[in-house]
Motif scaffolding. Sequence first.
Motif, PDB file in Angstrom:
ATOM      1  N   THR A 139       0.837  -1.200   0.000  1.00 17.12           N
ATOM      2  CA  THR A 139       0.000   0.000   0.000  1.00 17.12           C
ATOM      3  C   THR A 139       0.873   1.252   0.000  1.00 17.12           C
ATOM      4  OG1 THR A 139      -1.627  -1.230   1.321  1.00 17.12           O
ATOM      5  CG2 THR A 139      -1.940   1.146   1.141  1.00 17.12           C
ATOM      6  N   ALA A 148       0.490  11.387  -5.566  1.00 12.27           N
ATOM      7  CA  ALA A 148      -0.387  10.404  -6.212  1.00 12.27           C
ATOM      8  C   ALA A 148      -0.074  10.294  -7.697  1.00 12.27           C
ATOM      9  CB  ALA A 148      -1.849  10.786  -5.999  1.00 12.27           C
ATOM     10  N   ALA A 152       1.280   7.127  -9.792  1.00 13.08           N
ATOM     11  CA  ALA A 152       0.463   6.641 -10.908  1.00 13.08           C
ATOM     12  C   ALA A 152       1.314   6.246 -12.108  1.00 13.08           C
ATOM     13  CB  ALA A 152      -0.552   7.710 -11.306  1.00 13.08           C
ATOM     14  N   ALA A 155       2.737   2.599 -11.049  1.00  9.47           N
ATOM     15  CA  ALA A 155       1.855   1.583 -10.464  1.00  9.47           C
ATOM     16  C   ALA A 155       1.563   0.466 -11.460  1.00  9.47           C
ATOM     17  CB  ALA A 155       0.552   2.228 -10.015  1.00  9.47           C
ATOM     18  N   TYR A 157      -1.293  -1.810 -12.706  1.00 17.16           N
ATOM     19  CA  TYR A 157      -2.752  -1.753 -12.667  1.00 17.16           C
ATOM     20  C   TYR A 157      -3.371  -3.119 -12.915  1.00 17.16           C
ATOM     21  CZ  TYR A 157      -1.956   3.238 -12.655  1.00 17.16           C
ATOM     22  OH  TYR A 157      -1.522   4.496 -12.304  1.00 17.16           O
ATOM     23  N   VAL A 159      -5.321  -1.130  -9.499  1.00 13.94           N
ATOM     24  CA  VAL A 159      -5.040  -0.902  -8.086  1.00 13.94           C
ATOM     25  C   VAL A 159      -6.347  -0.500  -7.413  1.00 13.94           C
ATOM     26  CG1 VAL A 159      -2.626  -0.237  -8.399  1.00 13.94           C
ATOM     27  CG2 VAL A 159      -4.414   1.522  -8.477  1.00 13.94           C
ATOM     28  N   LEU A 161      -8.126   2.188  -4.867  1.00  9.24           N
ATOM     29  CA  LEU A 161      -8.043   3.485  -4.199  1.00  9.24           C
ATOM     30  C   LEU A 161      -9.057   3.452  -3.057  1.00  9.24           C
ATOM     31  CD1 LEU A 161      -6.679   6.290  -4.375  1.00  9.24           C
ATOM     32  CD2 LEU A 161      -8.663   7.055  -5.714  1.00  9.24           C
ATOM     33  N   LYS A 183      -3.382   5.129 -15.088  1.00  8.40           N
ATOM     34  CA  LYS A 183      -2.865   6.295 -14.362  1.00  8.40           C
ATOM     35  C   LYS A 183      -3.808   7.483 -14.488  1.00  8.40           C
ATOM     36  CE  LYS A 183       0.190   7.885 -18.097  1.00  8.40           C
ATOM     37  NZ  LYS A 183       1.597   8.203 -18.473  1.00  8.40           N
ATOM     38  N   LEU A 186      -6.605   6.909 -12.105  1.00  5.87           N
ATOM     39  CA  LEU A 186      -6.175   7.093 -10.716  1.00  5.87           C
ATOM     40  C   LEU A 186      -6.162   8.578 -10.354  1.00  5.87           C
ATOM     41  CD1 LEU A 186      -5.041   6.143  -8.027  1.00  5.87           C
ATOM     42  CD2 LEU A 186      -2.781   5.997  -9.071  1.00  5.87           C
ATOM     43  N   TYR A 190      -8.624  10.342  -7.709  1.00  4.48           N
ATOM     44  CA  TYR A 190      -7.969  10.992  -6.569  1.00  4.48           C
ATOM     45  C   TYR A 190      -8.485  12.419  -6.419  1.00  4.48           C
ATOM     46  CZ  TYR A 190      -4.384  12.472  -3.285  1.00  4.48           C
ATOM     47  OH  TYR A 190      -3.739  12.945  -2.160  1.00  4.48           O
ATOM     48  N   VAL A 203      -3.422   4.020  -1.930  1.00  9.01           N
ATOM     49  CA  VAL A 203      -3.435   3.191  -3.141  1.00  9.01           C
ATOM     50  C   VAL A 203      -2.915   1.814  -2.756  1.00  9.01           C
ATOM     51  CG1 VAL A 203      -2.692   2.987  -5.536  1.00  9.01           C
ATOM     52  CG2 VAL A 203      -2.901   5.268  -4.488  1.00  9.01           C
ATOM     53  N   GLN A 204      -3.761   0.799  -2.955  1.00 10.50           N
ATOM     54  CA  GLN A 204      -3.421  -0.546  -2.502  1.00 10.50           C
ATOM     55  C   GLN A 204      -3.301  -1.511  -3.681  1.00 10.50           C
ATOM     56  OE1 GLN A 204      -6.282  -3.187  -0.157  1.00 10.50           O
ATOM     57  NE2 GLN A 204      -4.860  -2.564   1.449  1.00 10.50           N
TER      58      GLN A 204
END
Length: 333
Positions: A139, A148, A152, A155, A157, A159, A161, A183, A186, A190, A203-204
């Motif tokens: 996380t 963030a 992004a 990351a 994907y 993911v 939020l 991204k 995300l 966000y 973001v997990q």
Amino acid sequence: MIRFERHTTPVVIINCKLAALGVMRSLGSLGVPLYGVDPDRWSPGMLSRYCKGRFLKKFDENDPKEFLEDLLDAGAEIGGRSILIPTSDETALFVAEYADRLSERFIFQRNSAEMVRKLISKKEMYEVVQKHQVPTPFTFFPNNLEEAAAYAEKAVYPVMLKGILGNRLQARTRKKMVTVHSKEELIEHYKALEDPNCPNLMVQEYIPGGDDQIFIFNGYFNKESECLAGFTGYKVRQFPVHVGCASLGETVWNKEVADLTIRLMRSIRYQGILDIGYRFDARDGRYKVLDINPRIGQAFRLFLAENGMDVARALYLDLTGQKPYPIVPREKR
């Protein structure tokens, strides 16, 4: 079947919208006198035939002092000392923070406010479970849009939020989490969900699999952090779909989930009722903690023993000094 030797100690339930109706039915059917505290007279628990008295009081986590006095007045009106059962994260923290004053009128398990605060915050919970070597999804906790956006770019994907304090996010946006696939998505979510003045998003890592890969431990721990009642099961369906609470589940004993939970609760010296969720990650064969609820769970009546015991009944027996009944989980319920 269960039969209490003593059942005259009253129980007061704070917040009658969640698990309260189940508590009313479980303890009320055994003759325990029950009282509800909630601002809405139409809350499910307040409408139970087992609810002997109703106190229309509102809990405001930003100004809890008035509620504290109202609750103490309710305890005095009931008389003696009642067992106190909070049903939400916020009220569980309230009980821990004002334990000394509340103990004048109420009986409850004593966890420190610091511990409860750490468990209900997914950011601090993440640190707790890592410290005690319990698996959890990776996380990231951005402090602002710039962080963030930077995350992004790298990351993997999809993911998740989520809200660090899920109830706070839900109250503000009507969502606890969203699945994000790019991204751009995300950053868009966000911006839409975050409060810049009070960052509450994380973001997990997304763990693939259906709802039936989400496992639940439901239990009760005494003041020595011994597990007097322990059940496990898995979700079949959730509401809202894929991101909510169990709308259908099945009780199946899972020793690995039980052992992980009991070890963790002993390590942090937890007391009381617990509801904890894991997701099974088929990629590495491990069960990973999603959330820890230091309170009674909404689906606790899924988990019954062959003799009818559940976590609310285990708590009542323990806090009234009665010998707990043995727990043999009712499989496939």
